[in-house]
Design an enzyme around this catalytic site. Structure first.
Site, PDB file in Angstrom:
ATOM      1  N   ARG A 152      34.765  29.057  47.870  1.00  0.00           N
ATOM      2  CA  ARG A 152      33.784  29.720  47.834  1.00  0.00           C
ATOM      3  C   ARG A 152      32.389  28.741  48.247  1.00  0.00           C
ATOM      4  O   ARG A 152      31.650  28.070  47.293  1.00  0.00           O
ATOM      5  CB  ARG A 152      32.785  30.398  45.795  1.00  0.00           C
ATOM      6  CG  ARG A 152      33.187  31.752  46.155  1.00  0.00           C
ATOM      7  CD  ARG A 152      33.362  33.108  47.572  1.00  0.00           C
ATOM      8  NE  ARG A 152      33.355  34.143  47.053  1.00  0.00           N
ATOM      9  CZ  ARG A 152      34.787  34.650  47.014  1.00  0.00           C
ATOM     10  NH1 ARG A 152      35.124  33.885  48.066  1.00  0.00           N
ATOM     11  NH2 ARG A 152      35.426  35.886  46.707  1.00  0.00           N
ATOM     12  N   SER A 220      30.442  39.888  43.185  1.00  0.00           N
ATOM     13  CA  SER A 220      30.308  39.143  41.767  1.00  0.00           C
ATOM     14  C   SER A 220      29.321  38.403  41.494  1.00  0.00           C
ATOM     15  O   SER A 220      29.203  36.738  42.177  1.00  0.00           O
ATOM     16  CB  SER A 220      31.977  37.877  42.374  1.00  0.00           C
ATOM     17  OG  SER A 220      32.614  38.888  42.548  1.00  0.00           O
ATOM     18  N   GLU A 316      28.137  32.146  41.358  1.00  0.00           N
ATOM     19  CA  GLU A 316      28.610  32.651  42.370  1.00  0.00           C
ATOM     20  C   GLU A 316      27.071  32.741  43.595  1.00  0.00           C
ATOM     21  O   GLU A 316      27.781  32.116  44.463  1.00  0.00           O
ATOM     22  CB  GLU A 316      29.653  33.430  42.667  1.00  0.00           C
ATOM     23  CG  GLU A 316      29.745  33.346  44.577  1.00  0.00           C
ATOM     24  CD  GLU A 316      31.117  34.642  44.552  1.00  0.00           C
ATOM     25  OE1 GLU A 316      31.761  35.205  44.238  1.00  0.00           O
ATOM     26  OE2 GLU A 316      30.348  35.300  45.846  1.00  0.00           O
TER      27      GLU A 316
HETATM   28  N1  EPU Z   1      39.302  42.903  35.542  1.00  0.00           N
HETATM   29  C1  EPU Z   1      38.892  43.255  34.866  1.00  0.00           C
HETATM   30  N2  EPU Z   1      37.520  44.019  33.773  1.00  0.00           N
HETATM   31  C2  EPU Z   1      37.000  43.750  35.158  1.00  0.00           C
HETATM   32  C3  EPU Z   1      37.001  43.305  36.306  1.00  0.00           C
HETATM   33  C4  EPU Z   1      37.807  42.879  36.573  1.00  0.00           C
HETATM   34  O1  EPU Z   1      39.722  43.804  33.658  1.00  0.00           O
HETATM   35  O2  EPU Z   1      35.673  44.500  34.152  1.00  0.00           O
HETATM   36  C5  EPU Z   1      41.361  42.054  36.114  1.00  0.00           C
HETATM   37  C6  EPU Z   1      41.244  43.175  36.835  1.00  0.00           C
HETATM   38  O3  EPU Z   1      41.789  44.327  36.974  1.00  0.00           O
HETATM   39  C7  EPU Z   1      41.927  42.118  37.992  1.00  0.00           C
HETATM   40  C8  EPU Z   1      41.679  40.546  37.537  1.00  0.00           C
HETATM   41  O4  EPU Z   1      40.116  40.616  36.850  1.00  0.00           O
HETATM   42  O5  EPU Z   1      43.282  42.117  37.272  1.00  0.00           O
HETATM   43  C9  EPU Z   1      40.380  40.382  38.906  1.00  0.00           C
HETATM   44  O6  EPU Z   1      39.709  41.645  39.270  1.00  0.00           O
HETATM   45  P1  EPU Z   1      39.099  41.965  40.731  1.00  0.00           P
HETATM   46  O7  EPU Z   1      41.286  42.101  41.481  1.00  0.00           O
HETATM   47  O8  EPU Z   1      38.554  43.026  40.610  1.00  0.00           O
HETATM   48  O9  EPU Z   1      39.174  40.435  41.680  1.00  0.00           O
HETATM   49  P2  EPU Z   1      37.844  39.714  41.316  1.00  0.00           P
HETATM   50  O10 EPU Z   1      38.822  38.563  41.312  1.00  0.00           O
HETATM   51  O11 EPU Z   1      37.247  39.837  39.990  1.00  0.00           O
HETATM   52  C10 EPU Z   1      37.169  39.190  43.717  1.00  0.00           C
HETATM   53  C11 EPU Z   1      36.082  38.254  44.013  1.00  0.00           C
HETATM   54  C12 EPU Z   1      35.742  39.142  44.330  1.00  0.00           C
HETATM   55  C13 EPU Z   1      36.722  40.340  45.673  1.00  0.00           C
HETATM   56  C14 EPU Z   1      37.253  40.664  44.830  1.00  0.00           C
HETATM   57  C15 EPU Z   1      38.817  41.587  45.959  1.00  0.00           C
HETATM   58  C16 EPU Z   1      35.614  36.431  43.399  1.00  0.00           C
HETATM   59  C17 EPU Z   1      34.228  35.686  42.259  1.00  0.00           C
HETATM   60  N3  EPU Z   1      35.491  37.620  43.522  1.00  0.00           N
HETATM   61  O12 EPU Z   1      36.788  39.054  42.729  1.00  0.00           O
HETATM   62  O13 EPU Z   1      34.289  38.428  45.297  1.00  0.00           O
HETATM   63  O14 EPU Z   1      36.283  40.896  46.713  1.00  0.00           O
HETATM   64  O15 EPU Z   1      38.182  39.434  43.838  1.00  0.00           O
HETATM   65  O16 EPU Z   1      39.159  40.472  46.796  1.00  0.00           O
HETATM   66  O17 EPU Z   1      36.204  35.716  43.697  1.00  0.00           O
HETATM   67  C18 EPU Z   1      31.745  38.325  46.039  1.00  0.00           C
HETATM   68  O18 EPU Z   1      32.487  37.569  46.021  1.00  0.00           O
HETATM   69  O19 EPU Z   1      30.877  39.337  45.907  1.00  0.00           O
HETATM   70  C19 EPU Z   1      33.143  39.593  45.846  1.00  0.00           C
HETATM   71  C20 EPU Z   1      33.142  41.078  45.009  1.00  0.00           C
END
Ligand code: EPU
Length: 331
Positions: A152, A220, A316
Site C-alpha cells: 500500500r 479497509s 490506509e
Molecule cells: N478477519 C476476521 N474478522 C474480520 C475481518 C477479518 O476474523 O472482521 C480475518 C479473516 O477471517 C481472515 C483475516 O482476518 O482470516 C484476513 O481478512 P481478509 O481475508 O478479509 O483480508 P484483509 O487482510 O482484512 C486485505 C486487504 C483488502 C483486500 C483483502 C483481500 C488490506 C488492509 N486489506 O484485507 O483490501 O480486499 O485483503 O485480498 O491490505 C482495501 O485495501 O481497501 C481492501 C479492501
C-alpha cells in the site's frame, strides 16, 4: 463552494472552494498553481473538513492495447475506473488484473496506494507511470523500479509533497492466462477464462465488503500491521487461531480485521459511524455521518486494539483537512 459528497466514497457532506474536471494535459497546463488537491473517485480518502482550495478531478480517459511477442502493453488514462478497465480487458480475453476486480477507484489512483487484493498488487504488472508535475509544469514517466512499490505504498505516496498528477499508466500483461490462486477462496478452483476468475473475485468481495454505492465506506480503513517474528510468536501462544502472514524480510503481517474483531469492534456503532458486520476493517457511514464521527470511531478502534494487543494500527485511507493532507497523529 462545491459539494464533495459525490467525490468521497464515505459520502460525507464536505465542500471545496472549487472543483475542476481535468480531461487532458492541456487542462493541467491551465490548472491553478495555488492550493490544489488531486482526486480520482475519492474512494480511499477521508475529508475531515471543508477544503480551502481547488480540487482537480482526474477525468483523463483513453485506452490502447499494443500487441507484442508474448505480451500486451496496455495504456490507460488515469481517470478511467480501474474496474471498468478490467471489465474491458476481460471482454477481450486479456488477463492479469482479474484479482483486482471491483476495487472502487481510478486507474490513476491505483499505483499511488499500490492497490492490492486477492493475492496480487497492481505494481506487479505496471510497466511505467506517466504524470504531470504541477510545480515544475512538465510531464515525466517513471519505470516500475522508480515507482518504489511496497505494501500500500509507492514513490507517489512517500513524496506527497510533490504534486504529481498521474495521467496514464502502462501495464504489461502476458498473453498466457496464468490465474493467481494463492488467496483462500480462490485456491483449488479451476478457471478456464479470465471472466470466470473475475466473477469469483467479485463474489468474494460482495460477501465481505459493503458496496460504496449503497453504504458509504473507503474499503479497509487501516493497514495490516507488520510485527517482528518474536511478537508474532508471542501472540500465537495467546491466540492460537490468529492469522499470520510471514513476509520475505522476516517480519510477520497480521490481519487488522481479525485484531479489530477480537477486540470486540466488529459491527459496532458510534453515532452515525460503524464497522461492517462481515469485515471489521471497514468503517462505514451508517447514514449522515460527520467526519468527526468517523475519526472518533477510528480512534476508539485504535485504543481497543492497542489495549488488547499492544499494536498500533495505522490508517490506509488518506486524510485531508482544510489545507491539505494531514497526518493521523495530528487529529
Ligand atoms: N478477519 C476476521 N474478522 C474480520 C475481518 C477479518 O476474523 O472482521 C480475518 C479473516 O477471517 C481472515 C483475516 O482476518 O482470516 C484476513 O481478512 P481478509 O481475508 O478479509 O483480508 P484483509 O487482510 O482484512 C486485505 C486487504 C483488502 C483486500 C483483502 C483481500 C488490506 C488492509 N486489506 O484485507 O483490501 O480486499 O485483503 O485480498 O491490505 C482495501 O485495501 O481497501 C481492501 C479492501
Amino acid at each position: 463552494m462545491q459539494d464533495l459528497s459525490a467525490y468521497n466514497s464515505f459520502g460525507l457532506h464536505v465542500r471545496a472552494e472549487d472543483l475542476i474536471m481535468i480531461h487532458s494535459i492541456e487542462d493541467l497546463q491551465k490548472a491553478p498553481a495555488g492550493q490544489v488537491l488531486i482526486l480520482g473517485k475519492g474512494s480511499d480518502v477521508l475529508f475531515t473538513d471543508d477544503y480551502h482550495g481547488t480540487i482537480l478531478v482526474n477525468d483523463i480517459h483513453g485506452f490502447q492495447v499494443e500487441e507484442k511477442d508474448g505480451y500486451y502493453l496496455i495504456k490507460a488514462g488515469g481517470g478511467l475506473l480501474l474496474d471498468g478497465l478490467i471489465e474491458d480487458l476481460v471482454a477481450r480475453n486479456i488477463s492479469g488484473l482479474e484479482n483486482l476486480s471491483a476495487i472502487p477507484g481510478t486507474v490513476g489512483a491505483a499505483p499511488i496506494q499500490n492497490v492490492g487484493a486477492y493475492g496480487m498488487e497492481i505494481g506487479q504488472v505496471i510497466e511505467n507511470v506517466t504524470f504531470y508535475d504541477l510545480d515544475r509544469r512538465c510531464l515525466e514517466t517513471f519505470g516500475r523500479e522508480q515507482c518504489e512499490f511496497g505494501y500500500r505504498n509507492s514513490y507517489f505516496k512517500k513524496h506527497r509533497e510533490r504534486r504529481l498528477f498521474i495521467t496514464e499508466i502502462t501495464l504489461r500483461l502476458t498473453k498466457e492466462f496464468k490465474p493467481k490462486l494463492s488467496y483462500h477462496g480462490l485456491e483449488g478452483h479451476v478457471f478456464e477464462t479470465p471472466y470466470q476468475l473475475r466473477e469469483q473475485v467479485i463474489a468474494l468481495r460482495r460477501k465481505k465488503l459493503p458496496d460504496p454505492k449503497t453504504v458509504g465506506n473507503a474499503g479497509s480503513f487501516f493497514k495490516n500491521p507488520q510485527v517482528s517474528a518474536e511478537k508474532a510468536e508471542e501472540l500465537k501462544r495467546i491466540y492460537p487461531d490468529i492469522p499470520l502472514y510471514p513476509q520475505s524480510d522476516g517480519t510477520v503481517k497480521l490481519a487488522a480485521g481479525w485484531l479489530i474483531d477480537k477486540a470486540g469492534c466488529r459491527n459496532i456503532t458510534h453515532g452515525r459511524a460503524g464497522t461492517w458486520e462481515n469485515q471489521a476493517l471497514v468503517i462505514v457511514n451508517r447514514g449522515g455521518a460527520c467526519p468527526h464521527e468517523i475519526v472518533a470511531l477510528a480512534k476508539y478502534i485504535v485504543c481497543e486494539v492497542m489495549n488488547l494487543f499492544s499494536i498500533v494500527l495505522e490508517p490506509e485511507v488518506r486524510i485531508y483537512g482544510a489545507y491539505g493532507e494531514v497526518s493521523w497523529s495530528s487529529l
